[in-house]
Design a protein around this motif. Structure first.
Motif: not given
Length: 234
Positions: A39-49, A51-68
């Motif tokens: 799940p921590g690999s989502s930070s890789v996607c967040a390195t793209c400016h 894509m960061a909003p999508f990673v931030a949105d899903i981090s507030k949901t029950p899906h935050r424990g799922v990798s992109c």
């Protein structure tokens, strides 16, 4: 000197090239497993400016424990081309590259759990036929499950149908059947339409619904039908 000469004979350019290829393959496989399952690999996607909003949105949901990568394709060459050549905004990504999801959803949400919600009884067959759960659900905001209701359901017809329920209720009240209100406005009702705190206090004091409400009281308004799942998601 002889040892050096032997080493040079063993470590040829071809061997070095083969070792580099092997290391690259091992690194690629390791990175793939990391991106796919951690799940921590989502930070890789967040390195793209963008894509960061999508990673931030899903981090507030029950899906935050799922990798992109659990839901999205690992087509890195294509995505690298999109990022470098197009450099789309988050809004453009949402419009152009949003994909339907069905099999990915079933990996965590088995069909056996669908009948537990009344709203799924009517829509599970449609989702299976279209191979799409995202028609109604937004994985990045699972709470907004009724966001697309008006895509298929005409709001005016829905309002007229729901207002007809009260017409039926008042006809039952006229015949002395006051408990008809509980068919929708009690926690154990099949379709639970919550009531306000004043109603609960009134019921506790023994005041019947008709003691405060009349046929023209508390008319329905479109604002009450924005969250369809409030009643139909039980």
């Amino acid at each position: 000197m002889r040892g050096v000469e032997k080493l040079r004979k063993i470590v040829t350019p071809k061997l070095l090239f083969a070792l580099l290829i092997l290391v690259a393959i091992v690194a690629a496989v390791g990175f793939w497993f990391y991106v796919r399952y951690d799940p921590g690999s989502s930070s890789v996607c967040a390195t793209c400016h963008n894509m960061a909003p999508f990673v931030a949105d899903i981090s507030k949901t029950p899906h935050r424990g799922v990798s992109c990568a659990e839901c999205h394709s690992l087509d890195f060459p294509r995505w690298l081309w999109v990022q470098v050549v197009e450099n789309p905004t988050p809004q453009q990504i949402a419009q152009r590259y949003a994909t339907t999801m069905y099999g990915q959803c079933l990996n965590c949400h088995p069909p056996a759990s669908f009948p537990q919600l009344n709203i799924h009884k009517a829509h599970a067959a449609l989702a299976e036929k279209l191979r799409d759960c995202t028609l109604c659900h937004n994985p990045h905001d699972p709470q907004a499950i009724s966001a697309g209701c008006q895509t298929c359901h005409e709001i005016d017809k829905v309002l007229n149908t729901h207002m007809a329920f009260h017409t039926y209720a008042w006809s039952e009240v006229d015949m002395g059947r006051y408990e008809v209100c509980q068919e929708c406005h009690s926690p154990w009702a099949r379709w639970y339409a919550p009531v306000g705190p004043d109603c609960i206090v009134g019921a506790g004091k023994g005041v019947p619904c008709i003691g405060c409400h009349g046929p023209r009281a508390m008319p329905f308004s479109p604002a009450q039908f924005i969250d369809c799942a409030r009643c139909h998601g039980r």
